[in-house]
Design an enzyme around this catalytic site. Structure first.
Site, PDB file in Angstrom:
ATOM      1  N   CYS A  39     -17.409 -29.508  41.453  1.00 34.72           N
ATOM      2  CA  CYS A  39     -17.453 -30.886  41.277  1.00 34.72           C
ATOM      3  C   CYS A  39     -17.014 -31.518  42.277  1.00 34.72           C
ATOM      4  CB  CYS A  39     -16.077 -30.862  40.015  1.00 34.72           C
ATOM      5  SG  CYS A  39     -15.478 -32.277  39.944  1.00 34.72           S
ATOM      6  N   GLU A  40     -17.705 -32.531  42.585  1.00 37.60           N
ATOM      7  CA  GLU A  40     -17.256 -33.367  43.693  1.00 37.60           C
ATOM      8  C   GLU A  40     -16.104 -34.266  43.888  1.00 37.60           C
ATOM      9  OE1 GLU A  40     -19.869 -37.844  42.817  1.00 37.60           O
ATOM     10  OE2 GLU A  40     -20.517 -36.062  44.025  1.00 37.60           O
ATOM     11  N   HIS A  41     -15.519 -34.147  42.495  1.00 42.44           N
ATOM     12  CA  HIS A  41     -14.085 -34.949  42.196  1.00 42.44           C
ATOM     13  C   HIS A  41     -13.004 -34.204  42.754  1.00 42.44           C
ATOM     14  CE1 HIS A  41     -16.722 -37.246  39.259  1.00 42.44           C
ATOM     15  NE2 HIS A  41     -16.877 -37.946  40.331  1.00 42.44           N
ATOM     16  N   HIS A  42     -13.060 -32.960  42.535  1.00 45.94           N
ATOM     17  CA  HIS A  42     -11.882 -31.936  42.743  1.00 45.94           C
ATOM     18  C   HIS A  42     -12.040 -30.910  43.407  1.00 45.94           C
ATOM     19  CE1 HIS A  42     -11.001 -33.849  38.678  1.00 45.94           C
ATOM     20  NE2 HIS A  42      -9.924 -34.221  39.085  1.00 45.94           N
ATOM     21  N   GLN A  66     -22.420 -33.128  36.866  1.00 46.91           N
ATOM     22  CA  GLN A  66     -23.274 -32.419  36.051  1.00 46.91           C
ATOM     23  C   GLN A  66     -24.435 -33.416  35.656  1.00 46.91           C
ATOM     24  OE1 GLN A  66     -21.720 -29.902  32.994  1.00 46.91           O
ATOM     25  NE2 GLN A  66     -23.699 -30.070  31.735  1.00 46.91           N
ATOM     26  N   HIS A 116     -16.280 -26.415  33.368  1.00 43.41           N
ATOM     27  CA  HIS A 116     -15.825 -27.159  34.565  1.00 43.41           C
ATOM     28  C   HIS A 116     -14.567 -26.624  34.689  1.00 43.41           C
ATOM     29  CE1 HIS A 116     -19.040 -30.312  35.063  1.00 43.41           C
ATOM     30  NE2 HIS A 116     -19.340 -29.679  34.022  1.00 43.41           N
ATOM     31  N   CYS A 166     -12.202 -27.961  36.618  1.00 37.46           N
ATOM     32  CA  CYS A 166     -11.309 -29.204  36.566  1.00 37.46           C
ATOM     33  C   CYS A 166     -10.958 -29.511  35.454  1.00 37.46           C
ATOM     34  CB  CYS A 166     -11.998 -30.559  37.365  1.00 37.46           C
ATOM     35  SG  CYS A 166     -13.452 -31.059  36.578  1.00 37.46           S
TER      36      CYS A 166
END
Length: 195
Positions: free
Chosen positions: A87-90, A128, A156, A158
């Site tokens: 995940c690019e956020h976490h 995703q 996920h 996250c």
């Protein structure tokens, strides 16, 4: 579609500097109060760097397509292709399966290449929704099929390990092109084949 080719070139030659990544992992862990000076943890920063390098590097492959000499015009679906991404956020992993299908036009593809395409786009920081679209765009661009369908189902970390902490939940995304989007019967056939 020019973006698809640019991204393929970018993914083909990632620059990995394990020494710098190891130093950064050690600094990161130290900043979080995690000691890396015991027999069990002294190599942890290197292992972290190697693990993320593996998660973010896809294997190179050649997009092998062939003329559709037999004029095959029925749905081709490869189900349950493993998806492993971050995940690019976490920067936590998400894992699941992708189902990729197409209605052939003038070209067909070596079936293993569909799994390679999934890996190529998954082995990078992702969301995703974008991953699903990128796979569909690749198939559409390289095969010029009558229709394309991609469904990804993933869990996920996250969501399961932090934040809301709901283990066992999955997220489903889809991308449909051509007849698989426009024809209710073709769409239903594809979606039924991946359920």
């Amino acid at each position: 579609m020019t973006q698809v080719f640019e991204l393929e070139r970018e993914l083909a030659s990632p620059a990995v500097d394990l020494a710098t990544a190891t130093r950064a992992a050690r600094d990161f862990l130290a900043a979080l109060g995690v000691p890396c000076d015991t027999e069990s943890t002294e190599r942890t920063p290197r292992r972290m760097a190697e693990a993320y390098a593996a998660m973010l590097t896809s294997r190179p492959f050649e997009a092998t397509t062939f003329p559709n000499d037999e004029a095959y015009d029925e749905l081709v679906v490869v189900r349950s292709i493993p998806v492993q991404s971050v995940c690019e956020h976490h920067f936590l992993p998400f894992t699941g399966v992708a189902h990729v299908g197409y209605l052939p036009g003038s070209r067909i593809v070596g079936l293993s290449k569909l799994a390679r395409v999934v890996e190529m786009y998954a082995r990078r920081p992702q969301v995703q929704e974008r991953l699903t679209q990128q796979i569909a765009d690749w198939v559409d661009l390289h095969l010029d099929p009558q229709g394309v369908g991609v469904v990804i189902e993933a869990e996920h970390a996250c969501m399961t390990l932090r934040g809301v902490q709901v283990a066992g939940t999955t997220t489903s995304t889809s991308a449909l092109r051509g007849q698989l989007r426009e024809s209710p019967a073709s769409r239903a056939e594809f979606l039924a084949s991946v359920r």
